[in-house]
Design a protein around this motif. Structure first.
Motif, PDB file in Angstrom:
ATOM      1  N   GLY A  73       0.672  -1.298   0.022  1.00  0.00           N
ATOM      2  CA  GLY A  73      -0.126  -0.057   0.125  1.00  0.00           C
ATOM      3  C   GLY A  73       0.772   1.261   0.103  1.00  0.00           C
ATOM      4  N   CYS A  74       1.795   1.122  -0.508  1.00  0.00           N
ATOM      5  CA  CYS A  74       3.146   2.425  -0.496  1.00  0.00           C
ATOM      6  C   CYS A  74       3.277   2.811  -1.706  1.00  0.00           C
ATOM      7  N   ASN A  75       2.603   2.226  -2.724  1.00  0.00           N
ATOM      8  CA  ASN A  75       2.805   2.541  -4.034  1.00  0.00           C
ATOM      9  C   ASN A  75       2.701   4.004  -4.323  1.00  0.00           C
ATOM     10  N   LYS A  76       1.297   4.352  -3.720  1.00  0.00           N
ATOM     11  CA  LYS A  76       1.134   5.581  -4.231  1.00  0.00           C
ATOM     12  C   LYS A  76       1.528   6.932  -3.375  1.00  0.00           C
ATOM     13  N   VAL A  77       2.106   6.139  -2.448  1.00  0.00           N
ATOM     14  CA  VAL A  77       2.793   7.472  -1.669  1.00  0.00           C
ATOM     15  C   VAL A  77       4.126   7.829  -2.137  1.00  0.00           C
TER      16      VAL A  77
ATOM     17  N   ASP B 197       6.731   7.127   7.586  1.00  0.00           N
ATOM     18  CA  ASP B 197       5.689   7.196   8.584  1.00  0.00           C
ATOM     19  C   ASP B 197       5.074   5.795   8.116  1.00  0.00           C
ATOM     20  N   GLU B 198       4.680   5.589   6.773  1.00  0.00           N
ATOM     21  CA  GLU B 198       4.018   4.301   6.545  1.00  0.00           C
ATOM     22  C   GLU B 198       4.882   3.171   7.244  1.00  0.00           C
ATOM     23  N   ILE B 199       6.072   3.250   6.831  1.00  0.00           N
ATOM     24  CA  ILE B 199       7.041   1.769   7.110  1.00  0.00           C
ATOM     25  C   ILE B 199       7.108   1.901   8.832  1.00  0.00           C
ATOM     26  N   ILE B 200       7.172   2.778   9.361  1.00  0.00           N
ATOM     27  CA  ILE B 200       6.776   2.852  10.935  1.00  0.00           C
ATOM     28  C   ILE B 200       5.673   2.260  11.501  1.00  0.00           C
ATOM     29  N   ASN B 201       4.775   2.441  10.823  1.00  0.00           N
ATOM     30  CA  ASN B 201       3.365   2.053  11.152  1.00  0.00           C
ATOM     31  C   ASN B 201       3.213   0.499  10.727  1.00  0.00           C
ATOM     32  N   TYR B 202       3.761   0.140   9.687  1.00  0.00           N
ATOM     33  CA  TYR B 202       3.776  -1.014   9.549  1.00  0.00           C
ATOM     34  C   TYR B 202       4.601  -1.846  10.325  1.00  0.00           C
ATOM     35  N   VAL B 203       5.682  -1.586  10.662  1.00  0.00           N
ATOM     36  CA  VAL B 203       6.619  -2.177  11.655  1.00  0.00           C
ATOM     37  C   VAL B 203       5.973  -2.452  13.166  1.00  0.00           C
TER      38      VAL B 203
ATOM     39  N   GLN C 194      -3.810 -22.417   3.998  1.00  0.00           N
ATOM     40  CA  GLN C 194      -4.963 -22.328   3.490  1.00  0.00           C
ATOM     41  C   GLN C 194      -6.145 -21.959   4.516  1.00  0.00           C
ATOM     42  N   GLN C 195      -6.000 -22.453   5.490  1.00  0.00           N
ATOM     43  CA  GLN C 195      -7.257 -21.974   6.419  1.00  0.00           C
ATOM     44  C   GLN C 195      -6.770 -20.710   7.030  1.00  0.00           C
ATOM     45  N   THR C 196      -5.556 -20.405   7.073  1.00  0.00           N
ATOM     46  CA  THR C 196      -5.221 -18.998   7.604  1.00  0.00           C
ATOM     47  C   THR C 196      -5.787 -17.920   6.565  1.00  0.00           C
ATOM     48  N   LEU C 197      -5.923 -18.302   5.482  1.00  0.00           N
ATOM     49  CA  LEU C 197      -6.296 -17.080   4.581  1.00  0.00           C
ATOM     50  C   LEU C 197      -7.676 -17.131   4.738  1.00  0.00           C
ATOM     51  N   SER C 198      -8.327 -18.115   5.161  1.00  0.00           N
ATOM     52  CA  SER C 198      -9.944 -18.104   5.085  1.00  0.00           C
ATOM     53  C   SER C 198     -10.315 -17.245   6.426  1.00  0.00           C
ATOM     54  N   SER C 199      -9.351 -17.334   7.232  1.00  0.00           N
ATOM     55  CA  SER C 199      -9.699 -16.825   8.749  1.00  0.00           C
ATOM     56  C   SER C 199      -9.024 -15.701   8.981  1.00  0.00           C
ATOM     57  N   MET C 200      -8.268 -14.844   7.679  1.00  0.00           N
ATOM     58  CA  MET C 200      -7.209 -14.141   7.992  1.00  0.00           C
ATOM     59  C   MET C 200      -8.062 -12.952   8.689  1.00  0.00           C
ATOM     60  N   GLY C 201      -8.892 -12.427   7.976  1.00  0.00           N
ATOM     61  CA  GLY C 201      -9.387 -11.089   8.214  1.00  0.00           C
ATOM     62  C   GLY C 201      -9.881 -10.810   9.787  1.00  0.00           C
ATOM     63  N   ARG C 202      -9.878 -11.928  10.610  1.00  0.00           N
ATOM     64  CA  ARG C 202     -10.761 -11.562  11.665  1.00  0.00           C
ATOM     65  C   ARG C 202     -10.093 -10.709  12.696  1.00  0.00           C
ATOM     66  N   ASN C 203      -8.901 -11.328  13.291  1.00  0.00           N
ATOM     67  CA  ASN C 203      -8.139 -10.394  14.175  1.00  0.00           C
ATOM     68  C   ASN C 203      -6.988  -9.424  13.907  1.00  0.00           C
ATOM     69  N   ILE C 204      -6.600  -9.906  12.720  1.00  0.00           N
ATOM     70  CA  ILE C 204      -5.324  -9.392  12.182  1.00  0.00           C
ATOM     71  C   ILE C 204      -5.427  -8.086  11.600  1.00  0.00           C
ATOM     72  N   SER C 205      -4.783  -6.993  11.849  1.00  0.00           N
ATOM     73  CA  SER C 205      -4.998  -5.789  11.226  1.00  0.00           C
ATOM     74  C   SER C 205      -4.709  -5.623   9.641  1.00  0.00           C
ATOM     75  N   SER C 206      -5.338  -4.872   9.004  1.00  0.00           N
ATOM     76  CA  SER C 206      -5.131  -4.930   7.566  1.00  0.00           C
ATOM     77  C   SER C 206      -3.825  -5.086   6.767  1.00  0.00           C
ATOM     78  N   PRO C 207      -2.880  -4.570   7.485  1.00  0.00           N
ATOM     79  CA  PRO C 207      -1.436  -4.673   6.673  1.00  0.00           C
ATOM     80  C   PRO C 207      -1.252  -6.287   6.371  1.00  0.00           C
ATOM     81  N   LEU C 208      -1.855  -7.069   7.076  1.00  0.00           N
ATOM     82  CA  LEU C 208      -1.515  -8.399   6.700  1.00  0.00           C
ATOM     83  C   LEU C 208      -2.386  -9.116   5.886  1.00  0.00           C
ATOM     84  N   SER C 209      -3.134  -8.432   5.027  1.00  0.00           N
ATOM     85  CA  SER C 209      -4.345  -8.898   4.692  1.00  0.00           C
ATOM     86  C   SER C 209      -3.799  -9.958   3.332  1.00  0.00           C
TER      87      SER C 209
END
Lengths: 157, 476
Positions: free
Chosen positions: B325-329, B337-343, B406-421
């Motif tokens: 998500g840093c391509n546009k920036v 800033d983005e990098i720091i947030n990601y880390v 495989q399973q992780t991908l299906s359940s990925m979105g639940r608790n993990i914040s967006s960067p690890l989509s």
């Protein structure tokens, strides 16, 4: 310093290596007698977290990377263990001092924050810091994936 | 008289001023003083110097075509102000060779550019004369000039002088000699500023000056042909020196002299060889060879700074690819800033997952070694895409994460914040791990339910247990 043409090497080992190390550390943790007591969850959490970081550092290249080295050193200090690293030229600090007056203030403020985040970033010059950050990000994401897989796999259905 | 001195030094025997023969009309002052014999007499030089301190703007306007404009004898008080303005073009004047509109006007040009560049130093005529002599690649030794001239005094001013000459924007210096001189001077400047060694200054400039002198005597008509090659060479030399200076800051200090000498000597060899093309930087050096770009200051500091900035921006680009998500920036600050947030988010994820593991773990009393072994056996049979493991691992190591993925991908979105989509690299995993998930879950449940089931491969477990089990201890 090597020539600028050499590409930045941020190869990260496969997930398997990470998993192996992590599981090893976990199993070692389990062997501790007081580990599975229902109280002291926080302690356990901290231990697991530390195990995760340490195993990641070890998996990601051991002492070849500055951040992993700093991580391992930090962990060893907490355990009051003696750490032995292969000898390397310690030239980062002097480099930093010499260049300190010619930096962009905005960039430096950000770099300072980054230094606080990345282990071992205190003694690095900005370009080296970036390289370490890239590798660190890769390893971190790998570790997160591994842990996530593990949690999902081991979670009660 | 300066001009005559240079002339004499270059030709070796001619004491008359060259430009007398030219058709163009040199300023009358020159003509008058041109007949003076070569001497160290200060008064004469004083007079000459003052007449030489023409209005630099005039030179600019003329386009280095000689002093046709005649307003050269401006008051010495005014030239100071103009000098600073035209300091940059101090060495750039000899660029144009042959000068525009002129044929034989090189000599006045050569001498004309000297005054502006020397304005920043004490306008001691003796010093100027010596410096001029030196700068025009005289055979005279620099050391003797240094020793003779007391106002010159410290090598700082010499260093300044060298620096001043080298700060010209135009790097394409005319002729071999200029290249060598500037390269040599820059090299010595760097060296003297860092090591404070006067001997180097004298010997290097001497060598470069001498060499320059002999090559410049070959005639100027071939200069244009040589110039391009030497420009490349000078650029490389300068670059190499810049990078070496920077590299030397990192590495030891002893190598520097040799390495700095080697590019310079290479430059000399190339120049004298004259036929080789661009002699690219010696890969054996292992140093970065920076080229001073057109229109940029060739100051050693600024070049090193530029190298550093380029390195940082290159790494930033690399990071940009990593962080989703840093391509546009654009822009360093926002990117950082983005990098720091990601880390930070990654670290938080690790913490959260470890918490989860801590809660999950005690609930199932499973044998980890057994789990691994069983999975290994099961999965190995089941799939062909097992990752090959190193032979020194006695235990069969299953590619656990693949099935989990495989399973992780299906359940990925639940608790993990967006960067690890998911879309990071999950796409390519899907097709190959379709069958695993069930198998893996079965295996885990088997182990889970069986409690401390003794592993099938005791040997494997034992081996694994015998591995350095002190994970919490740090080992090198």
């Amino acid at each position: 310093m090597a020539s600028a043409d050499k590409p930045i090497n941020t190869d990260v080992p496969e997930k398997d290596v990470f998993t192996l190390h992590f599981l090893q550390s976990l199993s070692n943790l389990r062997r501790q007698n007081t580990f599975n007591s229902p109280e002291k969850t926080n302690d356990r959490v901290k231990k697991i977290k530390k195990a995760a970081y340490v195993s990641m550092a070890r998996a990601a290249g051991g002492t070849n990377r500055l951040w992993s080295r700093a991580l391992l050193r930090r962990a060893a200090k907490e355990n009051s263990k003696v750490v032995r690293f292969p000898r390397r030229k310690k030239r980062v600090t002097c480099l930093r001092r010499r260049r300190s007056n010619r930096r962009d203030p905005v960039e430096e403020e950000e770099a300072e924050r980054l230094r606080n985040l990345v282990p071992g970033g205190g003694g690095m010059e900005t370009s080296k810091l970036m390289e370490e950050t890239a590798h660190y990000i890769k390893c971190l994401s790998m570790q997160v994936k591994v842990m996530q897989c593990l949690v999902d796999g081991l979670a009660p259905k | 008289m300066d001009v005559s001195e240079k002339d004499e030094l270059r030709n070796g025997d001619d004491t008359t001023v060259n430009y007398d023969e030219s058709a163009n009309n040199p300023p009358p002052d020159w003509r008058v003083s041109g007949s003076n014999p070569v001497s160290d007499s200060y008064p004469t030089e004083n007079l000459m110097m003052e007449t030489l301190w023409y209005d630099p703007t005039n030179v600019q306007a003329v386009g280095y075509g000689g002093f046709n404009g005649g307003g050269n004898a401006s008051s010495s008080s005014s030239f100071r102000g103009n000098i600073d303005r035209s300091l940059e073009m101090g060495w750039s004047l000899p660029n144009l060779l042959p000068p525009k509109g002129g044929n034989g006007m090189f000599l006045p040009n050569a001498s004309s550019f000297l005054p502006p560049s020397m304005a920043q130093f004490p306008a001691d005529s003796g010093f100027i004369e010596r410096a001029a002599r030196f700068s025009l690649f005289s055979g005279g030794s620099f050391s003797e000039m240094m020793n003779q001239q007391q106002p010159l005094g410290n090598p700082e001013s010499v260093g300044l002088f060298l620096q001043g000459q080298c700060t010209s924007n135009e790097v394409n210096v005319v002729g071999v000699a200029h290249n060598d001189a500037s390269a040599g001077m820059k090299e010595t400047n760097v060296r003297s500023s860092e090591q404070g060694n006067k001997q180097n200054v004298s010997e290097d400039t001497q060598s470069s000056g001498g060499k320059g002198g002999e090559t410049s005597s070959k005639g100027f008509d071939s200069k244009k042909r040589k110039r391009n090659k030497q420009n490349a060479e000078a650029d490389q030399s300068q670059r190499s020196q810049q990078s070496e200076e920077e590299a030397d800051n990192n590495g030891g200090g002893d190598k520097k002299r040799n390495d700095e000498q080697s590019p310079n000597s290479q430059g000399n060899k190339t120049n004298s060889g004259k036929q080789q093309g661009k002699q690219t930087s010696d890969p054996k050096d292992g140093y970065i060879h920076v080229r001073a770009r057109r229109g940029q200051a060739t100051n050693s500091h600024s070049l090193a700074e530029r190298v550093r900035r380029e390195k940082i921006s290159e790494r930033m680009k690399f990071l940009q690819d990593l962080v989703p998500g840093c391509n546009k920036v654009t822009g360093k600050a926002v990117m950082l800033d983005e990098i720091i947030n990601y880390v930070q988010s990654l670290q938080r994820q690790v913490e959260f997952l470890s918490m989860k593991l801590a809660t999950v773990n005690p609930q199932m009393d499973f044998n980890l070694e057994g789990l691994l072994a069983k999975d290994a056996l099961q999965l190995r049979a089941g799939t062909s895409s097992a990752t090959p493991f190193p032979p020194n691992m006695p235990m069969v190591y299953p590619p656990l994460p693949h099935g989990f993925m495989q399973q992780t991908l299906s359940s990925m979105g639940r608790n993990i914040s967006s960067p690890l989509s998911p879309p990071i690299n999950g796409g390519y995993k899907r097709q190959e791990t379709n069958g695993w998930e069930g198998d893996l879950q079965n295996v885990i449940h088997i182990n889970y339910g069986a409690g401390d089931v003794p592993p099938d491969s005791q040997a494997a477990a034992a081996t694994e247990a015998s591995l350095p089990s002190s994970n919490m201890k740090v080992e090198p």
